[in-house]
Write a protein that holds these residues in place. Structure first.
Motif, mmCIF file in Angstrom:
data_model
loop_
_atom_site.group_PDB
_atom_site.id
_atom_site.type_symbol
_atom_site.label_atom_id
_atom_site.label_comp_id
_atom_site.label_asym_id
_atom_site.label_seq_id
_atom_site.Cartn_x
_atom_site.Cartn_y
_atom_site.Cartn_z
ATOM 1 N N PRO A 71 37.560 33.223 40.732
ATOM 2 C CA PRO A 71 37.626 34.351 41.653
ATOM 3 C C PRO A 71 38.899 35.200 41.552
ATOM 4 O O PRO A 71 38.880 36.360 41.945
ATOM 5 C CB PRO A 71 37.509 33.710 43.034
ATOM 6 C CG PRO A 71 37.852 32.274 42.836
ATOM 7 C CD PRO A 71 37.494 31.938 41.427
ATOM 8 N N HIS A 72 39.964 34.665 41.008
ATOM 9 C CA HIS A 72 41.214 35.426 40.916
ATOM 10 C C HIS A 72 41.429 36.067 39.539
ATOM 11 O O HIS A 72 42.483 36.660 39.306
ATOM 12 C CB HIS A 72 42.410 34.525 41.262
ATOM 13 C CG HIS A 72 42.349 34.020 42.663
ATOM 14 N ND1 HIS A 72 42.001 32.726 42.966
ATOM 15 C CD2 HIS A 72 42.559 34.650 43.840
ATOM 16 C CE1 HIS A 72 42.004 32.567 44.278
ATOM 17 N NE2 HIS A 72 42.349 33.725 44.830
ATOM 18 N N VAL A 73 40.455 35.954 38.652
ATOM 19 C CA VAL A 73 40.607 36.481 37.300
ATOM 20 C C VAL A 73 40.729 38.006 37.297
ATOM 21 O O VAL A 73 41.222 38.588 36.332
ATOM 22 C CB VAL A 73 39.472 35.998 36.375
ATOM 23 C CG1 VAL A 73 38.177 36.761 36.638
ATOM 24 C CG2 VAL A 73 39.879 36.089 34.921
ATOM 25 N N GLY A 74 40.350 38.642 38.368
ATOM 26 C CA GLY A 74 40.486 40.099 38.450
ATOM 27 C C GLY A 74 41.914 40.568 38.240
ATOM 28 O O GLY A 74 42.143 41.713 37.838
ATOM 29 N N ALA A 75 42.879 39.688 38.464
ATOM 30 C CA ALA A 75 44.276 40.049 38.211
ATOM 31 C C ALA A 75 44.523 40.305 36.722
ATOM 32 O O ALA A 75 45.531 40.921 36.364
ATOM 33 C CB ALA A 75 45.211 38.943 38.709
ATOM 34 N N MET A 76 43.617 39.844 35.876
ATOM 35 C CA MET A 76 43.774 40.003 34.429
ATOM 36 C C MET A 76 42.749 40.963 33.827
ATOM 37 O O MET A 76 42.623 41.046 32.609
ATOM 38 C CB MET A 76 43.673 38.646 33.745
ATOM 39 C CG MET A 76 44.765 37.711 34.152
ATOM 40 S SD MET A 76 44.546 36.144 33.313
ATOM 41 C CE MET A 76 46.188 35.472 33.463
ATOM 42 N N LEU A 77 42.009 41.645 34.655
ATOM 43 C CA LEU A 77 41.005 42.586 34.178
ATOM 44 C C LEU A 77 41.489 44.006 34.436
ATOM 45 O O LEU A 77 42.272 44.218 35.357
ATOM 46 C CB LEU A 77 39.677 42.346 34.901
ATOM 47 C CG LEU A 77 39.043 40.968 34.733
ATOM 48 C CD1 LEU A 77 37.763 40.884 35.553
ATOM 49 C CD2 LEU A 77 38.784 40.633 33.282
#
Length: 127
Positions: A71-77
């Motif tokens: 869920p926190h991968v958006g920080a890398m997108l």
């Protein structure tokens, strides 16, 4: 280990930029953001710089899968694809998503990032 995949393409910067957008689209990536670093540096700090663009590329299906896995991968997108003018043409390079995802302890995400990277590499190789 490299954290990006690159190639240099002969031609005019704007033409290679358009070819890059087309190759990304062919592989399911849209460009969500675009940063004209040359223009920004000139406007903000009065400095001249070579033509340099950062494209924030996203394949929505693959991004959705990554977000389900972490869920926190958006920080890398999104995935960055960069073009810069060189003496030999235009260098186009894309992030290796697996390299950045190694920072997250999630084997399924790392496997998925490898698949995303294959698509980005294919797009860069087709420009």
């Amino acid at each position: 280990m490299s954290y990006f995949h690159a190639r240099t393409i002969p031609g005019e910067f704007d033409a290679v930029l358009e070819r890059t957008r087309a190759a990304l689209q062919k592989h399911g990536f849209g460009v969500l953001t675009e940063i004209d670093v040359q223009g920004t540096l000139k406007t903000k700090i009065g400095q001249d710089f070579r033509p340099y663009h950062i494209l924030g590329a996203c394949n929505p299906i693959m991004a959705h899968e990554a977000l389900k896995l972490e869920p926190h991968v958006g920080a890398m997108l999104p995935c960055n694809v960069v073009l810069q003018q060189t003496d030999g043409g235009v260098e186009v390079f894309a992030i290796d998503p697996a390299a950045s995802m190694r920072a997250i302890d999630n084997p399924a995400l790392l496997e998925h990032a490898g698949k995303v990277g294959e698509h980005l590499r294919a797009a860069v190789d087709e420009i």
